[in-house]
Design a protein around this motif. Structure first.
Motif, PDB file in Angstrom:
ATOM      1  N   SER A 184       1.432  -1.344  -0.005  1.00 26.12           N
ATOM      2  CA  SER A 184       0.115  -0.596   0.068  1.00 26.12           C
ATOM      3  C   SER A 184       0.472   1.147   0.012  1.00 26.12           C
ATOM      4  O   SER A 184       0.995   1.784  -0.849  1.00 26.12           O
ATOM      5  CB  SER A 184      -0.928   0.187   1.201  1.00 26.12           C
ATOM      6  OG  SER A 184      -2.239  -1.008   1.159  1.00 26.12           O
ATOM      7  N   LEU A 185       2.154   1.428   0.412  1.00 26.40           N
ATOM      8  CA  LEU A 185       2.405   2.585   0.869  1.00 26.40           C
ATOM      9  C   LEU A 185       3.217   2.875   0.091  1.00 26.40           C
ATOM     10  O   LEU A 185       4.089   3.801  -1.033  1.00 26.40           O
ATOM     11  CB  LEU A 185       4.061   2.051   1.978  1.00 26.40           C
ATOM     12  CG  LEU A 185       3.545   2.450   3.213  1.00 26.40           C
ATOM     13  CD1 LEU A 185       4.428   1.976   4.419  1.00 26.40           C
ATOM     14  CD2 LEU A 185       3.087   3.935   3.695  1.00 26.40           C
ATOM     15  N   VAL A 186       3.947   1.886  -1.290  1.00 25.92           N
ATOM     16  CA  VAL A 186       4.184   1.768  -2.627  1.00 25.92           C
ATOM     17  C   VAL A 186       3.569   2.816  -3.688  1.00 25.92           C
ATOM     18  O   VAL A 186       3.984   3.343  -4.736  1.00 25.92           O
ATOM     19  CB  VAL A 186       4.714   0.740  -3.395  1.00 25.92           C
ATOM     20  CG1 VAL A 186       5.330   0.470  -4.711  1.00 25.92           C
ATOM     21  CG2 VAL A 186       5.654  -0.055  -1.900  1.00 25.92           C
ATOM     22  N   ARG A 187       2.203   2.900  -3.172  1.00 20.23           N
ATOM     23  CA  ARG A 187       1.785   4.056  -3.660  1.00 20.23           C
ATOM     24  C   ARG A 187       1.218   4.996  -3.682  1.00 20.23           C
ATOM     25  O   ARG A 187       0.189   5.682  -4.300  1.00 20.23           O
ATOM     26  CB  ARG A 187       0.138   2.707  -4.638  1.00 20.23           C
ATOM     27  CG  ARG A 187       0.028   1.862  -5.019  1.00 20.23           C
ATOM     28  CD  ARG A 187      -0.496   0.252  -4.629  1.00 20.23           C
ATOM     29  NE  ARG A 187      -0.502  -0.093  -5.861  1.00 20.23           N
ATOM     30  CZ  ARG A 187       0.725  -1.868  -5.706  1.00 20.23           C
ATOM     31  NH1 ARG A 187       1.218  -1.346  -4.891  1.00 20.23           N
ATOM     32  NH2 ARG A 187       0.935  -2.860  -5.882  1.00 20.23           N
ATOM     33  N   SER A 188       1.456   5.357  -2.487  1.00 18.35           N
ATOM     34  CA  SER A 188       1.274   6.934  -2.069  1.00 18.35           C
ATOM     35  C   SER A 188       2.717   7.810  -3.155  1.00 18.35           C
ATOM     36  O   SER A 188       3.275   8.070  -2.859  1.00 18.35           O
ATOM     37  CB  SER A 188       1.808   6.685  -0.431  1.00 18.35           C
ATOM     38  OG  SER A 188       1.577   7.858  -0.150  1.00 18.35           O
ATOM     39  N   PRO A 189       1.498   8.528  -2.584  1.00 18.51           N
ATOM     40  CA  PRO A 189       2.776   9.791  -3.901  1.00 18.51           C
ATOM     41  C   PRO A 189       3.823  10.654  -3.165  1.00 18.51           C
ATOM     42  O   PRO A 189       4.425  11.310  -3.283  1.00 18.51           O
ATOM     43  CB  PRO A 189       1.284  10.977  -4.039  1.00 18.51           C
ATOM     44  CG  PRO A 189       0.574  10.717  -3.192  1.00 18.51           C
ATOM     45  CD  PRO A 189      -0.184   9.048  -2.888  1.00 18.51           C
ATOM     46  N   LEU A 190       3.548  10.033  -1.909  1.00 18.76           N
ATOM     47  CA  LEU A 190       4.272  10.808  -0.665  1.00 18.76           C
ATOM     48  C   LEU A 190       5.648  10.169  -0.757  1.00 18.76           C
ATOM     49  O   LEU A 190       6.536  10.682  -0.121  1.00 18.76           O
ATOM     50  CB  LEU A 190       3.685  10.898   1.253  1.00 18.76           C
ATOM     51  CG  LEU A 190       2.622  12.015   0.844  1.00 18.76           C
ATOM     52  CD1 LEU A 190       1.827  11.928   2.572  1.00 18.76           C
ATOM     53  CD2 LEU A 190       2.851  13.578   0.851  1.00 18.76           C
ATOM     54  N   VAL A 191       5.046   8.595  -0.596  1.00 12.26           N
ATOM     55  CA  VAL A 191       6.643   7.626  -0.608  1.00 12.26           C
ATOM     56  C   VAL A 191       7.697   7.713  -1.742  1.00 12.26           C
ATOM     57  O   VAL A 191       6.496   6.914  -2.581  1.00 12.26           O
ATOM     58  CB  VAL A 191       6.249   6.461  -0.318  1.00 12.26           C
ATOM     59  CG1 VAL A 191       7.241   4.946  -0.046  1.00 12.26           C
ATOM     60  CG2 VAL A 191       5.342   6.791   1.124  1.00 12.26           C
ATOM     61  N   LYS A 192       8.967   8.028  -1.549  1.00 13.93           N
ATOM     62  CA  LYS A 192       9.441   7.895  -2.518  1.00 13.93           C
ATOM     63  C   LYS A 192       9.760   6.199  -2.574  1.00 13.93           C
ATOM     64  O   LYS A 192      11.029   6.049  -3.888  1.00 13.93           O
ATOM     65  CB  LYS A 192      11.234   9.213  -3.007  1.00 13.93           C
ATOM     66  CG  LYS A 192      10.305  10.285  -3.544  1.00 13.93           C
ATOM     67  CD  LYS A 192      10.981  11.259  -3.359  1.00 13.93           C
ATOM     68  CE  LYS A 192      11.059  12.638  -3.461  1.00 13.93           C
ATOM     69  NZ  LYS A 192      11.490  13.466  -3.343  1.00 13.93           N
ATOM     70  N   GLN A 193      11.062   6.515  -1.611  1.00 15.20           N
ATOM     71  CA  GLN A 193      11.523   4.947  -1.307  1.00 15.20           C
ATOM     72  C   GLN A 193      10.782   4.191  -0.393  1.00 15.20           C
ATOM     73  O   GLN A 193      11.081   4.877   1.121  1.00 15.20           O
ATOM     74  CB  GLN A 193      12.594   5.141  -1.507  1.00 15.20           C
ATOM     75  CG  GLN A 193      13.711   4.382  -1.284  1.00 15.20           C
ATOM     76  CD  GLN A 193      14.001   3.748  -2.752  1.00 15.20           C
ATOM     77  OE1 GLN A 193      14.434   4.212  -3.786  1.00 15.20           O
ATOM     78  NE2 GLN A 193      14.666   1.976  -2.259  1.00 15.20           N
ATOM     79  N   ILE A 194      10.764   2.654  -0.217  1.00 15.12           N
ATOM     80  CA  ILE A 194      10.977   2.213   0.835  1.00 15.12           C
ATOM     81  C   ILE A 194      11.998   1.615   1.397  1.00 15.12           C
ATOM     82  O   ILE A 194      12.270   0.447  -0.081  1.00 15.12           O
ATOM     83  CB  ILE A 194       9.570   1.412   0.684  1.00 15.12           C
ATOM     84  CG1 ILE A 194       8.308   1.871   0.721  1.00 15.12           C
ATOM     85  CG2 ILE A 194       9.593   0.528   1.753  1.00 15.12           C
ATOM     86  CD1 ILE A 194       6.876   1.510   0.025  1.00 15.12           C
ATOM     87  N   TYR A 195      12.530   0.750   2.522  1.00 16.89           N
ATOM     88  CA  TYR A 195      13.491   0.028   2.883  1.00 16.89           C
ATOM     89  C   TYR A 195      12.912  -1.035   3.529  1.00 16.89           C
ATOM     90  O   TYR A 195      12.088  -0.415   4.200  1.00 16.89           O
ATOM     91  CB  TYR A 195      14.842   1.497   3.438  1.00 16.89           C
ATOM     92  CG  TYR A 195      15.460   2.495   2.495  1.00 16.89           C
ATOM     93  CD1 TYR A 195      16.361   1.773   1.334  1.00 16.89           C
ATOM     94  CD2 TYR A 195      14.943   3.074   2.909  1.00 16.89           C
ATOM     95  CE1 TYR A 195      17.638   2.742   0.778  1.00 16.89           C
ATOM     96  CE2 TYR A 195      15.538   4.354   2.009  1.00 16.89           C
ATOM     97  CZ  TYR A 195      16.989   3.484   0.809  1.00 16.89           C
ATOM     98  OH  TYR A 195      17.660   4.376   0.077  1.00 16.89           O
ATOM     99  N   SER A 196      13.897  -1.940   3.907  1.00 15.44           N
ATOM    100  CA  SER A 196      13.491  -3.185   4.627  1.00 15.44           C
ATOM    101  C   SER A 196      14.591  -4.262   4.997  1.00 15.44           C
ATOM    102  O   SER A 196      15.394  -3.813   5.021  1.00 15.44           O
ATOM    103  CB  SER A 196      12.618  -3.809   3.900  1.00 15.44           C
ATOM    104  OG  SER A 196      13.388  -5.009   2.827  1.00 15.44           O
TER     105      SER A 196
END
Length: 166
Positions: free
Chosen positions: A18-30
């Motif tokens: 879901s976060l991947v689709r947010s316009p606020l989120v540029k990069q997600i790390y895990s």
């Protein structure tokens, strides 16, 4: 904005999706992710129980939001990670073993929110969005306040005042 998700369960996977689709989120790390999470994030190259490395990575990469499981299967927990990161960025803690005492402790230590599993992914996404928006308003993110409303303009909202879109 940059988000760091620490946890490898199915709910964390749905949250990342879901976060991947947010316009606020540029990069997600895990850290310590399952195969589904790894497909959608950049791995930080560490295990979730290595709190010192996670804190150093979050500082070095200027992470804007951390979502972490409380139980990191280590001597330290997500609460210890919260203590290391609370001055740097909002931290949302999730747990499958939530108690009133642990929720109170998380609040006292400065957690943005404390969420017990099972949780509804969209509720956590909304909490994460509010944390990121607040971070933008406070000026601690890379983007300026003038750009906060850009994602909302796609939805038909026109305006630039953070008060109006917050």
């Amino acid at each position: 904005m940059k988000v760091f998700v620490i946890g490898s369960g199915g709910r964390e996977h749905a949250l990342v999706w879901s976060l991947v689709r947010s316009p606020l989120v540029k990069q997600i790390y895990s850290a310590t992710a399952n195969a589904g999470i790894l497909k959608q994030t950049t791995t930080a190259g560490m295990i979730a129980s290595d709190i010192n490395s996670i804190a150093e990575f979050a500082s070095r990469e200027k992470i804007d939001l951390v979502v972490s499981d409380v139980n990191l299967e280590a001597n330290q927990s997500g609460l210890d990670l919260l203590k290391d990161l609370r001055a740097q960025c909002p931290v949302i803690l999730v747990t499958g073993f939530g108690t009133l005492d642990s929720a109170v402790e998380a609040a006292r230590e400065g957690a943005w929110d404390f969420i017990s599993k099972p949780f509804k992914v969209q509720e956590v996404v909304a909490i994460a969005r509010r944390a990121l928006e607040q971070d933008l308003k406070n000026g601690s993110a890379e983007r300026g306040g003038e750009q906060i409303s850009a994602p909302y303009e796609q939805g038909g909202l026109v305006g630039r005042s953070p008060v109006m879109i917050g």
